[in-house]
Scaffold this motif. Structure first.
Motif, mmCIF file in Angstrom:
data_model
loop_
_atom_site.group_PDB
_atom_site.id
_atom_site.type_symbol
_atom_site.label_atom_id
_atom_site.label_comp_id
_atom_site.label_asym_id
_atom_site.label_seq_id
_atom_site.Cartn_x
_atom_site.Cartn_y
_atom_site.Cartn_z
ATOM 1 N N LYS A 14 52.274 44.647 33.129
ATOM 2 C CA LYS A 14 51.205 45.393 33.789
ATOM 3 C C LYS A 14 49.834 44.833 33.415
ATOM 4 C CE LYS A 14 49.109 49.963 34.300
ATOM 5 N NZ LYS A 14 49.155 51.391 33.909
ATOM 6 N N ALA A 15 49.643 44.551 32.128
ATOM 7 C CA ALA A 15 48.342 44.052 31.671
ATOM 8 C C ALA A 15 48.006 42.707 32.315
ATOM 9 C CB ALA A 15 48.344 43.914 30.148
ATOM 10 N N PHE A 16 48.969 41.790 32.323
ATOM 11 C CA PHE A 16 48.705 40.483 32.929
ATOM 12 C C PHE A 16 48.549 40.589 34.439
ATOM 13 C CE2 PHE A 16 50.665 38.740 28.945
ATOM 14 C CZ PHE A 16 49.572 37.986 28.551
ATOM 15 N N ARG A 17 49.265 41.514 35.051
ATOM 16 C CA ARG A 17 49.113 41.716 36.495
ATOM 17 C C ARG A 17 47.721 42.238 36.818
ATOM 18 N NH1 ARG A 17 48.601 46.591 39.404
ATOM 19 N NH2 ARG A 17 50.329 47.536 38.261
ATOM 20 N N LEU A 18 47.219 43.199 36.044
ATOM 21 C CA LEU A 18 45.880 43.736 36.281
ATOM 22 C C LEU A 18 44.810 42.665 36.116
ATOM 23 C CD1 LEU A 18 46.088 47.198 34.455
ATOM 24 C CD2 LEU A 18 45.994 46.801 36.918
ATOM 25 N N GLY A 19 45.034 41.748 35.211
ATOM 26 C CA GLY A 19 44.040 40.706 34.955
ATOM 27 C C GLY A 19 44.138 39.509 35.874
ATOM 28 N N SER A 20 45.101 39.532 36.787
ATOM 29 C CA SER A 20 45.282 38.406 37.695
ATOM 30 C C SER A 20 44.495 38.615 38.981
ATOM 31 C CB SER A 20 46.765 38.224 38.031
ATOM 32 O OG SER A 20 47.192 39.210 38.970
ATOM 33 N N GLU A 21 44.543 37.624 39.846
ATOM 34 C CA GLU A 21 43.869 37.724 41.137
ATOM 35 C C GLU A 21 44.756 38.367 42.191
ATOM 36 O OE1 GLU A 21 43.808 33.788 43.341
ATOM 37 O OE2 GLU A 21 44.379 33.101 41.322
ATOM 38 N N TYR A 22 45.975 38.739 41.794
ATOM 39 C CA TYR A 22 46.940 39.245 42.759
ATOM 40 C C TYR A 22 47.097 40.765 42.676
ATOM 41 C CZ TYR A 22 48.341 34.330 42.747
ATOM 42 O OH TYR A 22 48.339 32.961 42.814
ATOM 43 N N SER A 23 47.345 41.377 43.815
ATOM 44 C CA SER A 23 47.699 42.794 43.848
ATOM 45 C C SER A 23 49.201 42.924 43.593
ATOM 46 C CB SER A 23 47.375 43.386 45.227
ATOM 47 O OG SER A 23 48.216 42.819 46.223
ATOM 48 N N ALA A 24 49.668 44.130 43.346
ATOM 49 C CA ALA A 24 51.106 44.347 43.149
ATOM 50 C C ALA A 24 51.885 43.896 44.379
ATOM 51 C CB ALA A 24 51.365 45.825 42.854
ATOM 52 N N GLU A 25 51.316 44.156 45.556
ATOM 53 C CA GLU A 25 51.970 43.751 46.800
ATOM 54 C C GLU A 25 52.089 42.229 46.884
ATOM 55 O OE1 GLU A 25 49.515 45.838 46.526
ATOM 56 O OE2 GLU A 25 50.106 47.737 47.462
ATOM 57 N N GLN A 131 35.205 38.880 43.017
ATOM 58 C CA GLN A 131 36.318 39.109 42.094
ATOM 59 C C GLN A 131 35.798 39.535 40.722
ATOM 60 O OE1 GLN A 131 39.202 35.928 41.879
ATOM 61 N NE2 GLN A 131 39.987 36.620 39.904
ATOM 62 N N ALA A 132 34.675 38.952 40.283
ATOM 63 C CA ALA A 132 34.101 39.312 38.982
ATOM 64 C C ALA A 132 33.647 40.767 38.977
ATOM 65 C CB ALA A 132 32.923 38.393 38.669
ATOM 66 N N ARG A 133 33.053 41.213 40.065
ATOM 67 C CA ARG A 133 32.635 42.614 40.162
ATOM 68 C C ARG A 133 33.848 43.545 40.156
ATOM 69 N NH1 ARG A 133 27.480 43.961 41.584
ATOM 70 N NH2 ARG A 133 26.030 42.242 41.970
ATOM 71 N N ARG A 134 34.895 43.139 40.858
ATOM 72 C CA ARG A 134 36.104 43.959 40.888
ATOM 73 C C ARG A 134 36.732 44.047 39.490
ATOM 74 N NH1 ARG A 134 38.412 41.559 44.772
ATOM 75 N NH2 ARG A 134 39.860 40.225 43.621
ATOM 76 N N ALA A 135 36.714 42.917 38.763
ATOM 77 C CA ALA A 135 37.256 42.913 37.400
ATOM 78 C C ALA A 135 36.471 43.859 36.495
ATOM 79 C CB ALA A 135 37.230 41.491 36.840
ATOM 80 N N ILE A 136 35.147 43.895 36.670
ATOM 81 C CA ILE A 136 34.318 44.805 35.870
ATOM 82 C C ILE A 136 34.690 46.260 36.155
ATOM 83 C CG2 ILE A 136 31.956 45.704 35.632
ATOM 84 C CD1 ILE A 136 30.994 42.789 35.798
ATOM 85 N N ASP A 137 34.906 46.588 37.414
ATOM 86 C CA ASP A 137 35.315 47.953 37.757
ATOM 87 C C ASP A 137 36.648 48.299 37.096
ATOM 88 O OD1 ASP A 137 33.062 48.384 39.311
ATOM 89 O OD2 ASP A 137 34.027 47.750 41.178
ATOM 90 N N VAL A 248 32.626 39.548 29.251
ATOM 91 C CA VAL A 248 33.959 39.961 29.705
ATOM 92 C C VAL A 248 34.513 38.924 30.685
ATOM 93 C CG1 VAL A 248 33.575 42.438 29.369
ATOM 94 C CG2 VAL A 248 32.950 41.388 31.553
ATOM 95 N N ARG A 249 33.967 37.705 30.637
ATOM 96 C CA ARG A 249 34.380 36.686 31.602
ATOM 97 C C ARG A 249 35.083 35.489 30.969
ATOM 98 N NH1 ARG A 249 33.338 35.718 36.371
ATOM 99 N NH2 ARG A 249 32.810 33.524 36.025
ATOM 100 N N LEU A 250 34.574 35.027 29.834
ATOM 101 C CA LEU A 250 35.083 33.769 29.300
ATOM 102 C C LEU A 250 35.631 33.938 27.892
ATOM 103 C CD1 LEU A 250 32.159 31.468 30.480
ATOM 104 C CD2 LEU A 250 34.407 31.720 31.554
#
Length: 295
Positions: A14-25, A131-137, A248-250
């Motif tokens: 779950k953690a790696f999935r949340l941090g990826s560029e991919y959705s669960a779908e 994507q960076a803004r989405r990651a911050i959210d 929170v980026r690098l």
């Protein structure tokens, strides 16, 4: 954390999935499984090894990291903070060295301003700005879950903070970039001051389960946290930070339950705690620091 149980593998997945560029779908489609199956794996159903191998390859992590063998290497702040949330949800004791002060001990105002600070630090020219803004959210949502869980469970916490970081936080203010109007910088300095006044209040009142030590001399440059659960412990080492000029980026964080790594860091915590300012002495030091910053 650090175990080969299917539940722990699900947590890492779950953690790696949340941090990826991919959705669960996206992941389910690319791997050739249903989204429901992916969610079942995240909740603890054991996947086939070949399925795990395919997911690890897609997410760009090693199979050993996904399985928790040895050291987990985490390049996403989203994934790392989610792993912290998971570990804290079962921990009884926390030893924290994240500056300028442990996030779990910050105020509600800190959360409100953090959202602005994280986003103002993003360059408009970033190729992946959306994507960076989405990651911050996502990070903010995980942090809120962490703080809510801490308030409900109240594990004991030992927080070591650097006097130099406290002074820098007061001097610069709670900012994500230097390119801010003078009136904004003035307000951000006031916010930083109120945050450290909250730390001062804890030092003076000494709430049960919270211990804060202030270090005046040199400290390690990396942040880390030890999560102690019944019968086990885990160490998280992080390049990510949430104070002024947050990152929170690098960076690449590490998570391990290796006995040697834990023993060395626990020894360091003991040494740092022994030479830190505590109680009334720490309160007097911080009060003077705040007064001097406001003069």
């Amino acid at each position: 954390m650090g175990e080969l149980s299917s539940t722990e593998i699900g947590h890492r997945l779950k953690a790696f999935r949340l941090g990826s560029e991919y959705s669960a779908e996206d992941i389910a489609s690319k791997i050739g499984i249903s989204r429901a199956a992916l969610y079942r794996y995240e909740k603890g159903d054991p996947p086939k090894l070949e399925t795990l191998e395919s997911i690890a390859e897609l997410l760009g992590v090693s199979l050993t990291s996904l399985m928790g063998v040895g050291v987990e290497y985490v390049s996403s702040a989203v994934s790392f903070f989610e792993r912290m949330r998971q570990a804290e949800s079962v921990s009884e004791h926390l030893f924290v060295m994240f500056g300028p002060v442990s996030y779990l001990l910050t105020t509600d105002e800190f959360d409100e301003v953090l959202s602005v600070v994280l986003k103002e630090g993003l360059s408009a020219g970033l190729p992946d700005l959306r994507q960076a803004r989405r990651a911050i959210d996502e990070i903010l949502a995980i942090l809120k879950e962490r703080k809510d869980a801490y308030q409900k469970r109240k594990p004991s916490i030992v927080s070591l903070v650097s006097a130099a970081e406290l002074e820098r936080f007061l001097r610069n203010g709670f900012i994500g970039t230097y390119d801010l109007p003078p009136e904004v910088i003035k307000e951000r300095k006031a916010i930083a001051r109120r945050e450290l006044e909250n730390v001062l209040d804890m030092l003076e009142k000494q709430p049960i389960g919270v211990q804060i030590g202030i270090l005046r001399d040199s400290i390690p440059s990396t942040s880390f946290q030890i999560f102690r659960q019944p019968g086990s412990a885990t160490l998280g080492i992080s390049p990510f930070r949430l104070g002024e000029f947050p990152n929170v980026r690098l960076g690449v964080a590490m998570i391990t339950s290796a006995p040697e790594a834990l023993a060395l860091h626990e020894k360091m915590v003991t040494e740092l705690w022994d030479r830190s300012l505590k109680g009334p002495e720490a309160a007097a030091f911080l009060k003077k620091l705040i007064q001097e910053a406001g003069s």
